[in-house]
Design a protein around this motif. Structure first.
Motif, PDB file in Angstrom:
ATOM      1  N   GLN A 149       0.850  -1.300   0.060  1.00 36.95           N
ATOM      2  CA  GLN A 149      -0.019  -0.006  -0.022  1.00 36.95           C
ATOM      3  C   GLN A 149       0.847   1.370   0.162  1.00 36.95           C
ATOM      4  OE1 GLN A 149      -2.351  -0.880   3.349  1.00 36.95           O
ATOM      5  NE2 GLN A 149      -4.010  -1.629   2.172  1.00 36.95           N
TER       6      GLN A 149
ATOM      7  N   TRP B 201       1.985   6.985  -7.097  1.00 35.54           N
ATOM      8  CA  TRP B 201       1.246   8.069  -7.328  1.00 35.54           C
ATOM      9  C   TRP B 201       1.751   9.347  -6.932  1.00 35.54           C
ATOM     10  CZ3 TRP B 201      -3.272   5.087  -4.514  1.00 35.54           C
ATOM     11  CH2 TRP B 201      -3.583   4.001  -5.322  1.00 35.54           C
TER      12      TRP B 201
ATOM     13  N   PHE C  26     -16.155  -0.984   9.296  1.00 33.07           N
ATOM     14  CA  PHE C  26     -17.212  -2.391   8.457  1.00 33.07           C
ATOM     15  C   PHE C  26     -16.450  -3.051   7.604  1.00 33.07           C
ATOM     16  CE2 PHE C  26     -17.158   1.607   5.904  1.00 33.07           C
ATOM     17  CZ  PHE C  26     -16.979   0.552   4.472  1.00 33.07           C
ATOM     18  N   TRP C  27     -15.295  -2.451   7.114  1.00 26.72           N
ATOM     19  CA  TRP C  27     -14.497  -3.133   6.135  1.00 26.72           C
ATOM     20  C   TRP C  27     -13.467  -4.281   6.942  1.00 26.72           C
ATOM     21  CZ3 TRP C  27      -9.388  -2.363   7.398  1.00 26.72           C
ATOM     22  CH2 TRP C  27      -9.255  -1.228   8.067  1.00 26.72           C
TER      23      TRP C  27
ATOM     24  N   ARG D 100     -16.773  -8.075   9.193  1.00 26.52           N
ATOM     25  CA  ARG D 100     -17.757  -8.283   8.004  1.00 26.52           C
ATOM     26  C   ARG D 100     -18.789  -9.239   8.455  1.00 26.52           C
ATOM     27  NH1 ARG D 100     -12.742  -9.130   3.942  1.00 26.52           N
ATOM     28  NH2 ARG D 100     -11.784  -7.126   4.334  1.00 26.52           N
TER      29      ARG D 100
ATOM     30  N   LEU E  39      -6.222  -3.483  -2.740  1.00 24.09           N
ATOM     31  CA  LEU E  39      -7.068  -2.636  -2.692  1.00 24.09           C
ATOM     32  C   LEU E  39      -7.260  -2.129  -1.329  1.00 24.09           C
ATOM     33  CD1 LEU E  39      -9.669  -4.300  -5.426  1.00 24.09           C
ATOM     34  CD2 LEU E  39      -8.326  -2.228  -5.748  1.00 24.09           C
ATOM     35  N   TYR E  40      -7.923  -0.671  -1.176  1.00 25.63           N
ATOM     36  CA  TYR E  40      -8.166  -0.346   0.422  1.00 25.63           C
ATOM     37  C   TYR E  40      -9.634  -1.089   0.807  1.00 25.63           C
ATOM     38  CZ  TYR E  40      -4.141   2.268  -0.624  1.00 25.63           C
ATOM     39  OH  TYR E  40      -3.008   2.879  -0.804  1.00 25.63           O
ATOM     40  N   PRO E  41      -9.651  -1.674   1.646  1.00 26.02           N
ATOM     41  CA  PRO E  41     -10.868  -2.422   2.180  1.00 26.02           C
ATOM     42  C   PRO E  41     -11.873  -1.493   2.404  1.00 26.02           C
ATOM     43  CG  PRO E  41      -9.194  -2.805   3.680  1.00 26.02           C
ATOM     44  CD  PRO E  41      -8.340  -2.212   2.517  1.00 26.02           C
ATOM     45  N   TRP E  42     -11.710   0.090   2.894  1.00 30.97           N
ATOM     46  CA  TRP E  42     -12.515   0.653   3.510  1.00 30.97           C
ATOM     47  C   TRP E  42     -13.093   1.503   2.192  1.00 30.97           C
ATOM     48  CZ3 TRP E  42      -7.621   0.784   4.993  1.00 30.97           C
ATOM     49  CH2 TRP E  42      -6.908   1.657   4.599  1.00 30.97           C
ATOM     50  N   ARG E  43     -12.789   1.237   1.208  1.00 31.78           N
ATOM     51  CA  ARG E  43     -13.306   2.202  -0.016  1.00 31.78           C
ATOM     52  C   ARG E  43     -13.991   1.080  -0.907  1.00 31.78           C
ATOM     53  NH1 ARG E  43     -11.025   7.129  -1.984  1.00 31.78           N
ATOM     54  NH2 ARG E  43     -10.184   8.349  -0.432  1.00 31.78           N
TER      55      ARG E  43
ATOM     56  N   LEU F 118      -9.020   6.863  -5.734  1.00 30.19           N
ATOM     57  CA  LEU F 118      -8.277   7.336  -4.789  1.00 30.19           C
ATOM     58  C   LEU F 118      -6.875   8.122  -5.441  1.00 30.19           C
ATOM     59  CD1 LEU F 118      -7.105   7.527  -1.956  1.00 30.19           C
ATOM     60  CD2 LEU F 118      -6.280   5.258  -2.296  1.00 30.19           C
TER      61      LEU F 118
ATOM     62  N   PHE G 286     -17.704  -3.578  -2.351  1.00 26.31           N
ATOM     63  CA  PHE G 286     -16.283  -3.407  -1.672  1.00 26.31           C
ATOM     64  C   PHE G 286     -15.716  -4.526  -2.140  1.00 26.31           C
ATOM     65  CE2 PHE G 286     -19.093  -0.889   1.319  1.00 26.31           C
ATOM     66  CZ  PHE G 286     -18.126   0.019   1.275  1.00 26.31           C
TER      67      PHE G 286
ATOM     68  N   TRP H 193     -13.814  -6.803  -0.675  1.00 28.01           N
ATOM     69  CA  TRP H 193     -13.694  -8.077  -0.326  1.00 28.01           C
ATOM     70  C   TRP H 193     -15.048  -8.687  -0.533  1.00 28.01           C
ATOM     71  CZ3 TRP H 193     -17.596  -6.534   3.211  1.00 28.01           C
ATOM     72  CH2 TRP H 193     -17.762  -5.152   3.796  1.00 28.01           C
TER      73      TRP H 193
END
Lengths: 287, 277, 262
Positions: free
Chosen positions: B172, B179, B270-271, B276, C94-98, C106, C138, C140
């Motif tokens: 990440q 970027w 929530f993610w 989940r 990938l960002y799980p909260w998006r 992003l 999402f 996931w």
């Protein structure tokens, strides 16, 4: 050295801020005293005075250090003025309660892992109890036990035991459930009995969890004992020192007792950490 | 002779639970602990009545409930004084201070290496002992209780938040580099969201600490209201049902506080795999 | 593709050594390579041959310790700051909260695209990777293949003309991988991007590339560059033609040569 340097720097900064705060917070009283005596204080005299008052708002670090030194080494350890005496009173109740509480927590955890009825009945309450400020019942326990004639070490140990019981129970249940389905299936494929699975698989894999929760529990037990020493009537122990210090405005006494309690907590946690390292190393779990 | 019905209730309830636990459905998973809790209450009541235990030692649940129902305005006043004014305001201030500190030391590995061991060390200390000092400094009212709570919750939240800010993986961070994102962009878009599960862990641990701090600090001095004040004076007057009623309030407040923070957590994170559904 | 007159990435004698406890490790030694506009270049070789490291060096995620490396005529790090690359890693990242749309958005947010522009681009790239209608999900909630397609869409969204892909399909099963390979070729034809692609798989490298760069370890270096003779139009069945098999053989030989000592 690369690890110690940042810590020492931060510690030095804390001590410096402490001195500055002591000067700032004690200045008012020094000036009042001077005004009453009709004298003017130079800056140097003012600072010297703020760092050497008898009952400062905030004692300077060297005053606390002197108080600690005097309390630990300057008194016969049987004296009521000795911090070692008070620390021993607190420590013995803490250790008694911690031993009872952890043992009970471990035993109940073993029961919970092996019995579904016990698990479903008790476990939700044990987890929920973590969110309740149990410490609030400490004074009541002391007074009630005193009213039926139980005083001294035991009431405080009861509070300590109660406080160390729940973290050990929850941690130990998690630890005993640590082996995954594959490891348990392997045991079953060897036709291992329940007790064999327990002694050779569940118990060893629970050790890291047990020690982590023991550290939490011993700190909780110490807090429990100290709070148990607060209700009126207690004359010995670090909690009683804190309370009598706050009654008589003896700030140096409060801070010395506080540092003694901190040293005690640190010593206990380090001791358990040491036992943990030795045990895990013998088991080949430590890296 | 009075031991028999007590034993019968216990064995009956346990037998019922044993049968229900074997079914292991969603309903029985809720029923079993409820039956267990209710059984304990019934046994408590039976034991107190059968052996005529004096209420100064152990009041029966019915007496506690009567005291609770009869003292609602008093208990509410104590709740406002201790929980809302003392614990909650202190918890919010301590949490904000810890979060801001974590972000402030985020850019300095030197400060992190210095502060983290100290933070971990302090988190294990009996911090509640500073209560008498803070009561001297900030007076008897709720401000001193809030100050105790600030100090108690600060370090656990700080340690969790710093760990959270370090919780992004290399991939990440590399993405952000390709970027050519700036420091603040990566902070707000990547590292703060990733830190949320850690932050909430700290926030949940400290809900109980906040209540303990606020209640115990009142033992060192308080105005004539507050849960800690009430407990220590009611104990002195041997009004044990009122003490237990306050403990009931503390239990409800603790569970509610924890529950609300958990609810916010499940909305914010929530993610996260643990949330989940 | 054409005459190769328009170099985009130029590496001359690129060295990269990492200091370790056992002395310096030569991750890259004397790497010379020119990649032209519109090329699809695969890097293949055993573990530790420096193929991923070289790709990361192009993207300025690593800094060479020697030699020169220019991208679009400027040093790699400046090209990074000019946002010249889309990078796709082996994991989707990938960002799980998006949501999927939020993830694609992003880099666009970071680069300061307007809201309307972002929405338009998200719709376009989702369509491109065949994920239209999944923008609100999402990560996931999607399969591994769909997640990887979303991460490709994210790399495409800001129209960098260089796409760097580090084993993007390595974690996927064979069937999904075939489909994504086909889709990637289609995408490359549509967008005319320059693609650097790291892989472990000989068929994948041969099927996709205009050029195949064979690398070998200790020290990491280029041992052979193979120009593909396959036509631009490549259905999956092309893998059964003698031409394809001959190319695969050549790559395998190249790998064996670089490895002759062990």
């Amino acid at each position: 050295m690369t690890r110690a340097l940042p810590v020492l720097t931060v510690l030095a900064a804390i001590i410096l801020i402490w001195y500055l705060a002591a000067i700032g917070m004690n200045a008012q009283w020094a000036e009042d005293q001077a005004a009453r005596a009709g004298t003017e204080l130079t800056t140097g005299q003012l600072i010297a005075d703020t760092l050497s008052q008898d009952r400062p708002v905030l004692p300077a670090p060297h005053q606390v250090a002197a108080g600690l030194w005097d309390g630990v080494f300057g008194q016969a350890i049987t004296s009521k003025r000795s911090l070692v005496y008070h620390a021993m009173v607190t420590l013995s109740a803490t250790m008694a309660g911690f031993a009872i509480g952890s043992l009970a927590g471990i035993l109940l955890a073993v029961g919970i892992v092996h019995d579904r009825t016990m698990d479903q009945s008790v476990m939700p309450w044990a987890v929920a109890s973590q969110t309740v400020p149990i410490l609030a019942i400490a004074p009541m326990v002391i007074v009630v036990l005193a009213s039926i004639g139980v005083t001294g070490l035991l009431p405080k140990a009861v509070i300590s035991a109660w406080l160390s019981f729940f973290p050990v129970l929850v941690g130990m249940v998690a630890g005993l459930r640590q082996p995954d389905a594959m490891q348990l299936d392997l045991m079953r494929s060897w036709n291992a009995s329940r007790s064999q699975s327990f002694w050779r698989l569940r118990l060893p894999s629970s050790m890291p969890y047990l020690f982590a929760s023991l550290k939490v529990a011993v700190a909780a037990a110490l807090v429990g004992t100290i709070v148990g020493e607060l209700p009126a009537g207690a004359t010995s122990g670090l909690g009683a020192r804190l309370l009598s210090g706050s009654y008589y405005g003896q700030t140096v006494q409060i801070w010395s007792a506080l540092f003694m309690a901190a040293a005690l907590a640190a010593g206990l946690v380090v001791l358990i950490g040491l036992i943990e390292r030795i045990t895990l190393k013998r088991m080949g779990l430590a890296r | 002779m009075s031991a028999l019905p007590i034993l019968a209730v216990w064995l009956g309830a346990w037998g019922l639970n044993a049968v229900l636990a074997r079914l292991n459905t969603r309903l029985t998973r809720i029923l079993v602990p409820l039956i267990f809790g209710a059984t304990l209450l019934v046994l408590w009541e039976m034991i107190v009545r059968a052996y005529a235990v004096p209420s100064v030692i152990l009041p029966a649940p019915s007496q506690i409930w009567a005291s609770f129902a009869g003292n609602i305005p008093l208990l509410w006043g104590d709740f406002v004084q201790t929980i809302l004014k003392g614990a909650l305001s202190g918890w919010v201030m301590g949490a904000l201070a810890a979060i801001v500190t974590a972000i402030a030391i985020d850019r300095s590995p030197f400060l992190q290496r210095g502060l983290l061991p100290i933070g971990n060390f302090v988190a294990a200390l009996p911090i509640i002992g500073i209560a008498p000092i803070l009561v001297m400094w900030f007076g008897f009212d709720w401000q001193s209780k809030a100050a105790v709570v600030v100090v108690m919750v600060f370090f656990p939240i700080l340690v969790n938040m710093v760990a959270g800010l370090a919780a992004t993986d290399a991939l990440q961070r590399d993405l952000m580099a390709t970027w050519s994102a700036g420091y603040w962009q990566s902070l707000f878009k990547m590292r703060l969201p990733a830190a949320m599960p850690f932050l909430f862990n700290g926030l949940k641990i400290t809900t109980t600490l906040a209540l303990i701090g606020a209640i115990v600090a009142e033992f060192f001095g308080s105005p004539t209201r507050g849960m800690g004040f009430r407990i220590s004076t009611a104990v002195g007057q041997l009004d044990l049902p009122l003490v237990w009623a306050e403990i009931l309030v503390a239990a409800i407040a603790g569970s509610l506080f924890y529950g609300i923070v958990s609810l916010i957590e499940s909305r914010v994170t929530f993610w996260h795999p643990s949330q989940r559904r | 593709m054409s005459s190769g007159a328009d170099p985009v990435i130029t590496a001359r004698g690129v060295d990269l050594t990492f200091p370790t406890a056992d002395g310096p490790v030569h991750a890259l030694k004397g790497v010379d390579l020119t990649i032209n506009r519109g090329d699809f270049v695969s890097f293949i070789g055993p573990s530790g041959c420096g193929k991923t490291t070289f790709l990361r060096t192009i993207a300025a995620l690593e800094t060479p310790t020697g030699g020169s490396l220019t991208v679009n005529g400027m040093p790699a790090d400046e090209a990074r700051k000019a946002r010249a690359y889309g990078y796709v890693f082996q994991a989707p990242g990938l960002y799980p909260w998006r949501t999927i749309s939020g993830n694609i958005s992003l880099p666009l947010e970071i680069m300061g695209f307007s809201k309307a522009d972002r929405a338009e681009r998200i719709a376009r790239v989702l369509d491109l990777v065949d994920l239209a209608g999944f923008g609100g999900k999402f990560p996931w909630q999607l399969s591994g293949g769909m997640q990887q397609r979303a991460s490709i869409a994210r790399a495409l969204a800001f129209d960098a003309d260089i796409l760097l892909m580090d084993e993007p399909f390595g974690a996927l099963d064979e069937i999904v991988r075939d489909r994504l390979n086909e889709a990637l070729l289609e995408l490359w034809r549509k967008t005319q991007k320059t693609i650097g692609f790291v892989t472990h798989s000989i068929p994948e490298a041969v099927y996709l590339s205009t050029r195949i760069v064979v690398m070998s370890p200790r020290p990491g270096r280029i041992t052979k560059v193979i120009e593909s003779t396959l036509p631009a139009e490549r259905p999956l069945e092309i893998r059964d033609t003698p031409e394809f098999i001959a190319l695969s053989h050549e790559v395998r030989e190249g790998l064996r040569e670089g490895h002759s000592y062990d």
